[in-house]
Scaffold this motif. Structure first.
Motif, mmCIF file in Angstrom:
data_model
loop_
_atom_site.group_PDB
_atom_site.id
_atom_site.type_symbol
_atom_site.label_atom_id
_atom_site.label_comp_id
_atom_site.label_asym_id
_atom_site.label_seq_id
_atom_site.Cartn_x
_atom_site.Cartn_y
_atom_site.Cartn_z
ATOM 1 N N ARG A 1 4.558 -1.282 -7.074
ATOM 2 C CA ARG A 1 4.188 -2.362 -6.149
ATOM 3 C C ARG A 1 4.851 -3.695 -6.507
ATOM 4 O O ARG A 1 5.355 -4.399 -5.639
ATOM 5 C CB ARG A 1 2.664 -2.538 -6.140
ATOM 6 N N THR B 1 0.810 -1.221 0.000
ATOM 7 C CA THR B 1 0.000 0.000 0.000
ATOM 8 C C THR B 1 0.845 1.275 0.000
ATOM 9 O O THR B 1 0.313 2.359 -0.237
ATOM 10 C CB THR B 1 -0.934 0.029 1.218
ATOM 11 N N ASN B 2 2.131 1.152 0.237
ATOM 12 C CA ASN B 2 3.002 2.339 0.272
ATOM 13 C C ASN B 2 3.938 2.438 -0.931
ATOM 14 O O ASN B 2 4.785 3.330 -0.970
ATOM 15 C CB ASN B 2 3.845 2.343 1.547
ATOM 16 N N SER B 3 3.778 1.528 -1.902
ATOM 17 C CA SER B 3 4.715 1.514 -3.032
ATOM 18 C C SER B 3 4.100 1.992 -4.340
ATOM 19 O O SER B 3 4.807 2.126 -5.345
ATOM 20 C CB SER B 3 5.289 0.108 -3.213
ATOM 21 N N GLY B 4 2.782 2.243 -4.357
ATOM 22 C CA GLY B 4 2.136 2.830 -5.529
ATOM 23 C C GLY B 4 2.341 2.023 -6.793
ATOM 24 O O GLY B 4 2.179 0.801 -6.816
ATOM 25 N N VAL B 5 2.750 2.695 -7.861
ATOM 26 C CA VAL B 5 2.905 2.048 -9.164
ATOM 27 C C VAL B 5 4.080 1.084 -9.195
ATOM 28 O O VAL B 5 4.207 0.273 -10.120
ATOM 29 C CB VAL B 5 3.083 3.109 -10.281
#
Length: 377
Positions: A325, A319-323
Motif C-alpha cells: 500500500r 484497498t487493492n494494493s495489500g502489503v
C-alpha cells in the motif's frame, strides 16, 4: 486512539497538506519582482518552479520506501523540520543559481508528506473516516493552487518576496512541533529493502491487472486540473476579475467531503463513473460557454469532479494494493504530479478551447477504462 485524537490528527494532516502544496505555486506571483532584482527575465525565475516540481516528484518516490523502513511518523516529522530549513534557504538566494538549487532541495524535502500521510491514514483511520480525511487532504491540495499564489501576492504587497519564505519556514517549524505532540506512534512493519527490490515492486504495481488501470486515470486528474486552470488563465483578461472567476471554481472542492458517502451508497467504482461523467458534462458545457460568469459557474462542477475522483481513486488503490500500500500510494502521488507538470506544458501550447476538447477525450478514456474494470474485477 480516541475520536478526539483521530480528528486532531486529521486536521493536522489537512493543514500540512494545504501548506506544503502551497509552495508548489508560491513562486508564481514573485516572478517579475525576483526577475527585476536579479536582472533576469521572468522565464528564468520560472525555472525555479520547474526544478521544484521535478525534485518534488523524485522525492515522492524516495520517501515512501524510507517510511516503510524507518516509520511514517518519523519521516513526516523529519521532513517538516528539514522543510523549514530548506524553505528559509530560498529567501537567501541573490542570484539565479542559488535560487534553483534551494527551490530544488525545498521541493525534495516537502515531498516527504503526501505519500507517507496517505499510507499513515490507512494505519490510523477506519474505512469511512479514512475516506473523509483523505478527501479533505486532497481538497486542500486543490485549493492550494489558488491559496499559495494569493498568500505570496499578499505578502509581497506588504513586504518583500523573501518574507514569503520566512512565513512558510516558520509555519513548517510550527507544524513540526505540533506533529511531535499530535502524531500517534503507530507500530509499522519496518523492512530494509534494496533499491533493486523497491524498483521491482514499483514495476509489479504498474503492471497489475487492476492497479495499472487506476494509475492511467490518476495521471489524468491533476493533468486536467492544471491544464484547465492555466489555459483559463491565459484566456481571461488580466485583472482582479480574472482572480475572482478562477477562485469561484474552487467551491467545487467541497464535494470531496461527501466522497465517503458516495462510496457507501454507490460503491467506489460507481463513484468513479459518476465523477468522470460530471467532468465530461461540465467540460462539454464549458466548450460552448462564452460568458466569464457562466464559465466560473461551470468550473465549480469541473473542480467537483476532480475533488470526487481523487479520494475515490486513493481508496481503490489503497484497498487493492495489500502489503504494498505505501509504495502503491507513492506511485499515485508521483503520477499525479507528473500529470500536473504535463498539464502546465499542454496549456502553454494549446488554446483554451483545444485544451477543453483534449480533456473531454481524456475523461472519455477514463470512463471506458472504469467501465471495463467493472467487468474484470
Amino acid at each position: 486512539m480516541n475520536v478526539l485524537h483521530k480528528n486532531t490528527v486529521g486536521i493536522l494532516f489537512v493543514t500540512i497538506g494545504l501548506l506544503v502544496t502551497c509552495n508548489i505555486y508560491s513562486l508564481i506571483p514573485l516572478y517579475t519582482t525576483i526577475a527585476n532584482e536579479m536582472d533576469i527575465v521572468a522565464k528564468d525565475v520560472a525555472t525555479g518552479s520547474i526544478l521544484f516540481t521535478l525534485f518534488y516528484a523524485f522525492g515522492l518516490l524516495v520517501f515512501s520506501p524510507l517510511a516503510d523502513s524507518f516509520g511514517r511518523r518519523r519521516i513526516i516529522l523529519i521532513g517538516l523540520f528539514v522543510s523549514a530549513i530548506t524553505t528559509l534557504l530560498v529567501s537567501f538566494a541573490k542570484t539565479p543559481l542559488p535560487l534553483y538549487i534551494f527551490r530544488g532541495i525545498q521541493g525534495f524535502s516537502l515531498a516527504s508528506f503526501a505519500p507517507v500521510a496517505f499510507a499513515f491514514s490507512f494505519d490510523i483511520f477506519m474505512e469511512k473516516e479514512r475516506t473523509f480525511w483523505i478527501a479533505l487532504i486532497n481538497a486542500g491540495f486543490l485549493a492550494a493552487g489558488m491559496i499559495g499564489q494569493l498568500t505570496s501576492a499578499f505578502i509581497l504587497q506588504i513586504s518583500t518576496w523573501q518574507h514569503v519564505y520566512y512565513f512558510f519556514s516558520a509555519v513548517y517549524l510550527l507544524l513540526f512541533f505540533l506533529g511531535i505532540f499530535i502524531l500517534p506512534k503507530v507500530v509499522n512493519h519496518h523492512s530494509k529493502e534494496s533499491v533493486k527490490g523497491i524498483i521491482s515492486q514499483f514495476i509489479k504495481l504498474l503492471r497489475g491487472k487492476i492497479l495499472s488501470k487506476y494509475y492511467s486515470i490518476v495521471f489524468t486528474l491533476l493533468f486536467s486540473f492544471v491544464a484547465y486552470y492555466e489555459a483559463l488563465g491565459y484566456f481571461l483578461p488580466q485583472g482582479d476579475l480574472k482572480v475572482l472567476i478562477q477562485s469561484i471554481g474552487l467551491l467545487g472542492v467541497f464535494l470531496s467531503v461527501f466522497a465517503g458517502t458516495f462510496i457507501s451508497y454507490f460503491s467506489a467504482r460507481n463513484t468513479l463513473l459518476i465523477g468522470i461523467l460530471l467532468g465530461i458534462g461540465s467540460m462539454i458545457l464549458l466548450l460552448f460557454s462564452y460568458s466569464p460568469w457562466f464559465t466560473a459557474f461551470l468550473s465549480i462542477f469541473f473542480v467537483a469532479s476532480i475533488a470526487l475522483l481523487i479520494p475515490t481513486i486513493i481508496h481503490l488503490i489503497g484497498t487493492n494494493s495489500g502489503v504494498y500500500r505505501g509504495k502503491a500510494l507513492c506511485l499515485y502521488s508521483f503520477l499525479l504530479l507528473i500529470g500536473a507538470s504535463l498539464g502546465s506544458f499542454v496549456a502553454s501550447i494549446l488554446s483554451y478551447r483545444m485544451v477543453l476538447i483534449l480533456l473531454i477525450f481524456t475523461f472519455m478514456h477514463n470512463f471506458f477504462v472504469t467501465w471495463k474494470l467493472k467487468r474484470i474485477s
